[in-house]
Motif scaffolding. Structure first.
Motif, PDB file in Angstrom:
ATOM      1  N   PRO A  22     -30.372  -2.985  35.457  1.00 53.55           N
ATOM      2  CA  PRO A  22     -31.824  -3.057  35.329  1.00 53.55           C
ATOM      3  C   PRO A  22     -32.521  -2.844  36.667  1.00 53.55           C
ATOM      4  N   ARG A  23     -33.708  -2.275  36.567  1.00 56.00           N
ATOM      5  CA  ARG A  23     -34.491  -2.073  37.784  1.00 56.00           C
ATOM      6  C   ARG A  23     -35.167  -3.396  38.158  1.00 56.00           C
ATOM      7  N   VAL A  24     -35.136  -3.748  39.438  1.00 54.25           N
ATOM      8  CA  VAL A  24     -35.709  -5.027  39.887  1.00 54.25           C
ATOM      9  C   VAL A  24     -37.048  -4.777  40.562  1.00 54.25           C
ATOM     10  N   LEU A  25     -38.095  -5.408  40.014  1.00 54.02           N
ATOM     11  CA  LEU A  25     -39.419  -5.302  40.621  1.00 54.02           C
ATOM     12  C   LEU A  25     -39.576  -6.429  41.636  1.00 54.02           C
ATOM     13  N   GLU A  26     -39.693  -6.083  42.905  1.00 59.12           N
ATOM     14  CA  GLU A  26     -39.873  -7.106  43.948  1.00 59.12           C
ATOM     15  C   GLU A  26     -41.358  -7.410  44.084  1.00 59.12           C
ATOM     16  N   ARG A  27     -41.727  -8.645  43.902  1.00 63.05           N
ATOM     17  CA  ARG A  27     -43.149  -9.020  43.992  1.00 63.05           C
ATOM     18  C   ARG A  27     -43.341 -10.273  44.834  1.00 63.05           C
ATOM     19  N   ALA A  28     -44.442 -10.315  45.589  1.00 61.70           N
ATOM     20  CA  ALA A  28     -44.793 -11.532  46.343  1.00 61.70           C
ATOM     21  C   ALA A  28     -45.375 -12.582  45.401  1.00 61.70           C
ATOM     22  N   GLN A  29     -46.031 -12.100  44.356  1.00 62.66           N
ATOM     23  CA  GLN A  29     -46.457 -13.037  43.321  1.00 62.66           C
ATOM     24  C   GLN A  29     -46.605 -12.317  41.994  1.00 62.66           C
ATOM     25  N   TYR A  30     -46.448 -13.065  40.931  1.00 61.09           N
ATOM     26  CA  TYR A  30     -46.383 -12.464  39.602  1.00 61.09           C
ATOM     27  C   TYR A  30     -46.910 -13.477  38.598  1.00 61.09           C
ATOM     28  N   THR A  31     -47.652 -12.983  37.613  1.00 67.10           N
ATOM     29  CA  THR A  31     -48.269 -13.904  36.655  1.00 67.10           C
ATOM     30  C   THR A  31     -47.763 -13.635  35.252  1.00 67.10           C
ATOM     31  N   VAL A  32     -47.394 -14.721  34.566  1.00 66.46           N
ATOM     32  CA  VAL A  32     -46.823 -14.644  33.222  1.00 66.46           C
ATOM     33  C   VAL A  32     -47.666 -15.493  32.283  1.00 66.46           C
ATOM     34  N   GLU A  33     -47.873 -15.003  31.073  1.00 61.05           N
ATOM     35  CA  GLU A  33     -48.472 -15.859  30.047  1.00 61.05           C
ATOM     36  C   GLU A  33     -47.539 -15.936  28.851  1.00 61.05           C
ATOM     37  N   VAL A  34     -47.546 -17.090  28.205  1.00 59.58           N
ATOM     38  CA  VAL A  34     -46.833 -17.275  26.948  1.00 59.58           C
ATOM     39  C   VAL A  34     -47.861 -17.803  25.956  1.00 59.58           C
ATOM     40  N   VAL A  35     -48.067 -17.083  24.842  1.00 60.64           N
ATOM     41  CA  VAL A  35     -49.057 -17.549  23.854  1.00 60.64           C
ATOM     42  C   VAL A  35     -48.467 -17.514  22.447  1.00 60.64           C
TER      43      VAL A  35
END
Lengths: 638, 315
Positions: A22-35
């Motif tokens: 899998p390709r890895v996305l490197e991020r300093a910050q990341y936002t997730v929602e679960v609804v």
């Protein structure tokens, strides 16, 4: 298992061919929602992801997405329930702008978030696909319409056959699907499965062991599905700090802070969003020798707290806007009798029942000026979860030292937001000492006001020789009912003077950014993180903007007029209502402004502008950035 | 009692108090007001029970009778209208070592404070609640109260009170966990003192309605009653009140066992005669403050516990 990768969209990351790794996305910050629909457990899923991320050393801020009803109709946009989790390498101070990835249990909850502009352009959507081929024709039609609307918006939509998968382990996937989804997130973010498992076991500790075990099986099923079907991962590497951290929400912090302050009685009546403080206290306060009294109403809760404070250690009461209104008369009594009292107002949208589960900062003026008659007292507002803990120690001390009412303004954002912060270094001096029971020297008065400070030593029942009657009537220093004309003037001055004295002990607020410039943003309470993030982004763009955040609202922190004079323009940013300056019938004179703006204008004679919103959600740093851009150098109202 | 209380038990138990030790400021009630005789009986009770003034708290609301704490030399809390009971509950919950008395008028307890009254009965916190009922608002000058008789002319209902009055004894007996319900009259001081004594000694929330003259506004309600003992029936029992001294003056006596709640309710409902005595008592009813067995920790012990609590949130 299906070999067809359920993907819509043309991003090569989601190509139909399973890549070797899998390709890895490197991020300093990341936002997730679960609804999900209410009751399907999206909140637990989000909370566990947030807590475990914090435990792994990430900065985290979580916000609950809460419908007003316990059980709203299923598959309804208004019923979307869940969590936003913003994960960072460094500290995260607010909920951010939009989400990068959303896990949705049905397309209607998803649609609600889309329509609230909660999704980043191009956001990844993981959607439960069971509705696509549902028996009910109506549901299939809703699905198609939703997919059309979402497809047009350009998101990357991934179908997740969660229901079908979970059927392998449970007869009722509606209870347990959240653990499958948590498994997907665990794999996507490479979360520590031991930590996740521990959180699951803790959550179900009061249920039969088999519940936790099945949840963990579902979690592993989700992990396996993600491994096989998702061709990307997200890496937000934690930056290890050297300090011990704790992670909790603001209501938990208030409850633990009350214990650290040595308080022993909390009186409350259930009200959203303050109630979870009492859940927390109810669970642990008695183990520390404290009583949580659930009173028959909001008024009684204030009365019980005042009675307890009068007879011993400072007690506190917790409420939200409607409760603050009901307690008003008792607050006046606390001021008049100079009985120490701490009131925590976890603000929500108003007026009236308003937005019970949503954040607002609309109680500021009511908190300061809401009591009929002149009732000088202290109002302060924590800005972070950490401050929710420490503010209780500060409030208790001020209440006792100044024989004062102290109102603490928290809000729904702090109440339900979860954030790691440095573990408090507990200090014995924080804990209230036992009430004085020594004899009162003959001739000493119960309100022996010091002429310079207005301060006096209170007598506590049990002290021999101190017998007197406190009264809500105007009274002299012996607590005798005022029958001559000068007493009320004098006693009013004494009660007011205490607040001036407290104000003189405060330090001028520090500035975030330069000491002078084009624009100064002034905030209070839970908006601090969003404001400071917006200011940092604006300064990166070269804009001349600074910000200042007030903790003490009554008395106000000193030196404000002088600080304001160094900026071309001063404006507040708040979560309360204000008229748009160019609205119909609105003039510079009659404009109804943000509540802090109103206060600052009165106290500093500076023409402080404001930008406020009451959208039922925390402010987004991106929106504040827009405000900064359009006000920097513009001069505005000034 | 919990260990918390022992911290506060510092007074000299050998000291004996007389009525003079409880004398507060000069009472400003009207001449002939029933409040005066309640005050005297209360001071007599305190002396008889030898309650240290510093360990005794009188809590009141607003109204003529709520000036009471100013006129008695103990700790006092003269609060806001209708809210004496929550304040008293807070005092007793935090300081079970204190003797707590609550003085309320009919408007205070039965009208604006009715919600607190109902719940205080159920909480059954150990305190004496005195309802000084003159069936009128006096301090604000003759407005209808919930106990004002039907048809009685007042300034707010000049065509007469519209509805039958609230019956506080009946209402109190109807609340779950009521544990002591009595009625007395201030013009029968011996009965009043005996009732207050029984109330004080009862462990739990003791509700005493004291029928009271208001010579200024409602002299015609109770003013003539002292001359008509035949309109009064004494409820007598060894577990209630049975005063030999009153036998001659009040020939109408009914033996009533205060353990009999059904009979108490029946007697309370029947308004054909004014009944004085203990309608109901049950010393075994659960008391709210006793359900809270709280450990007493030193500050270092609390910090140690809190550290362990914080461990649960540690990253």
């Amino acid at each position: 298992m299906s070999t067809r990768l359920p993907v819509v969209g043309d991003d090569p990351v989601f190509s139909a061919e399973q890549p070797s790794s899998p390709r890895v996305l490197e991020r300093a910050q990341y936002t997730v929602e679960v609804v999900s629909d209410s009751g399907e457990g999206a909140q637990s899923c989000g909370q566990i992801l947030g807590t475990v991320s914090a435990k792994m050393g990430n900065g985290v801020w979580t916000v609950e997405i809460i419908p007003a009803e316990v059980q709203p109709p299923p598959r309804n946009p208004a019923g979307a329930s869940g969590n936003r989790v913003r994960i960072g390498s460094g500290p995260v101070t607010n909920w951010g702008d939009r989400t990068d990835l959303i896990v949705a249990f049905n397309e209607q909850a998803l649609l609600a978030r889309h329509r609230l502009d909660a999704l980043e352009p191009g956001a990844v959507i993981l959607i439960e696909s069971m509705w696509q081929d549902h028996d009910d024709e109506g549901i299939r039609a809703e699905w198609s319409a939703a997919m059309e609307e979402l497809g047009a918006a350009g998101y990357r939509i991934i179908h997740v056959p969660a229901h079908e998968q979970c059927l392998a382990l449970t007869e009722n996937p509606y209870l347990g699907k959240n653990m499958f989804m948590l498994g997907i997130l665990t794999e996507l973010f490479d979360r520590d499965t031991a930590l996740i498992g521990a959180q699951i076991r803790h959550r179900f500790r009061k249920k039969d062991e088999s519940v936790a075990e099945r949840s963990i099986d579902l979690l592993e099923l989700g992990i396996a599905w993600a491994r096989e079907n998702l061709d990307f991962r997200v890496s937000v590497p934690p930056v290890p700090g050297d300090r011990d951290m704790v992670v909790m929400n603001g209501n938990q912090a208030v409850a633990l802070g009350a214990v650290a302050a040595g308080m022993e009685l909390a009186a409350m009546y259930p009200i959203t969003p303050a109630t979870s403080v009492s859940h927390q206290l109810g669970e642990m306060f008695e183990r520390f020798g404290g009583i949580v009294h659930q009173a028959e109403d909001e008024i009684a809760a204030a009365g019980v707290a005042i009675g307890a404070s009068y007879a011993g250690k400072t007690a506190f009461t917790i409420t939200s806007g409607p409760g603050l209104a009901l307690k008003t008369e008792f607050l006046g009594l606390a001021v008049m009798t100079e009985t120490p009292l701490v009131l925590v107002d976890v603000q929500r949208g108003g007026p009236s029942t308003g937005l019970p589960t949503k954040v607002e900062q609309s109680d500021l003026l009511a908190a300061i000026f809401g009591q009929p008659g002149d009732a000088p007292h202290v109002v302060l507002a924590p800005a972070t979860i950490e401050e929710c803990f420490h503010v209780m120690v500060t409030a208790r001390r001020i209440a006792e030292t100044f024989r004062a009412l102290v109102i603490v303004l928290s809000d729904a954002n702090l109440a339900t937001g979860v954030q790691p912060f440095p573990r408090p270094e507990l200090d014995q001096a924080w804990i209230a000492s036992a009430p004085d029971q020594s004899p009162v020297p003959e001739g000493k008065a119960p309100y022996a006001w010091d002429e310079q400070t207005g301060l006096s030593q209170r007598f506590i029942p049990g002290q021999p020789g101190g017998m007197f009657t406190v009264t809500g009537l105007a009274h002299d220093e012996r607590s005798k009912v005022a029958y001559t004309s000068d007493i009320n003037q004098w006693s009013s001055a004494m009660r007011s003077r205490k607040i001036a004295v407290l104000g003189q002990t405060l330090r001028p607020p520090s500035l975030n950014g330069d000491d002078a410039g084009d624009l100064l943003i002034v905030g209070w309470g839970s908006t601090k993180g969003a404001i400071e993030e917006a200011v940092a982004r604006a300064r990166d763009e070269g804009l001349s903007v600074s910000s200042l955040h007030l903790t003490f609202l009554s008395p106000l922190e000193p030196g404000l007029a002088e600080i304001f004079s160094r900026f071309q323009k001063v404006m507040t940013v708040e979560i309360n209502y204000s008229d748009e300056p160019d609205g119909p019938f609105v003039t510079h004179q009659n404009r109804r402004r943000g509540q802090l703006s109103w206060l600052l204008r009165a106290q500093t004679l500076v023409d402080v502008d404001c930008w406020t919103r009451v959208l039922g959600e925390p402010l987004r740093p991106g929106a504040i950035l827009e405000v900064i851009r359009s006000n920097c150098g513009a001069g505005g109202e000034r | 009692m919990s260990a918390v209380c022992s911290l506060f038990q510092l007074h000299d138990e050998s000291r004996e108090y007389g009525m003079g030790d409880y004398e507060g400021a000069q009472a400003r009630w009207c001449p002939g007001c029933g409040d005066h005789s309640v005050l005297s009986a209360t001071q007599r009770l305190l002396a008889r029970e030898n309650l240290p003034p510093e360990k005794t708290v009188f809590v009141s609301g607003i109204g003529c009778s709520s000036r009471f704490p100013h006129y008695i030399n103990t700790y006092g809390f003269h609060g806001v209208h209708g809210r004496a009971l929550p304040v008293a509950t807070g005092v007793k919950l935090h300081r079970p070592d204190l003797h707590v008395f609550v003085v309320m008028g009919d408007g205070d307890c039965i009208s604006i404070g009715a919600g607190h009254w109902i719940h205080a009965i159920r909480y059954n916190v150990d305190m004496v609640a005195l309802l000084l009922d003159n069936e009128i608002y006096g301090l604000t000058k003759m407005q209808t109260s919930p106990t004002t008789p039907q048809g009685y002319v007042t300034n707010t209902q000049p065509r007469g009170s519209y509805l039958p009055p609230m019956n506080p004894i009946e209402a109190t007996l109807g609340v779950t966990n009521a544990s002591f319900v009595a009625q007395t009259a201030e013009w029968v001081p011996a009965h009043m003192l005996a009732t207050m004594e029984a109330a004080y000694r009862h462990p739990g929330f003791s509700f005493v309605r004291i029928l009271q003259r208001c010579p200024h506004f409602t002299d015609d309600l109770f003013g003539e009653l002292p001359k008509h003992p035949e309109r009064v029936q004494l409820l007598v029992h060894e577990h209630g009140i049975d005063l030999e001294a009153l036998e001659g003056r009040f020939p109408n006596r009914l033996a009533h066992d205060p353990a009999d709640l059904d009979e108490a309710r029946r007697l309370a409902e029947d308004a054909s005669v004014i009944r004085l005595g203990v309608f109901f008592r049950d010393d075994s009813r659960p008391r709210y403050e006793e359900t809270r067995h709280l450990p007493a920790y030193t500050a270092p012990e609390k910090l140690e516990l809190l550290e362990r609590e914080l461990d649960r949130y540690a990253v």
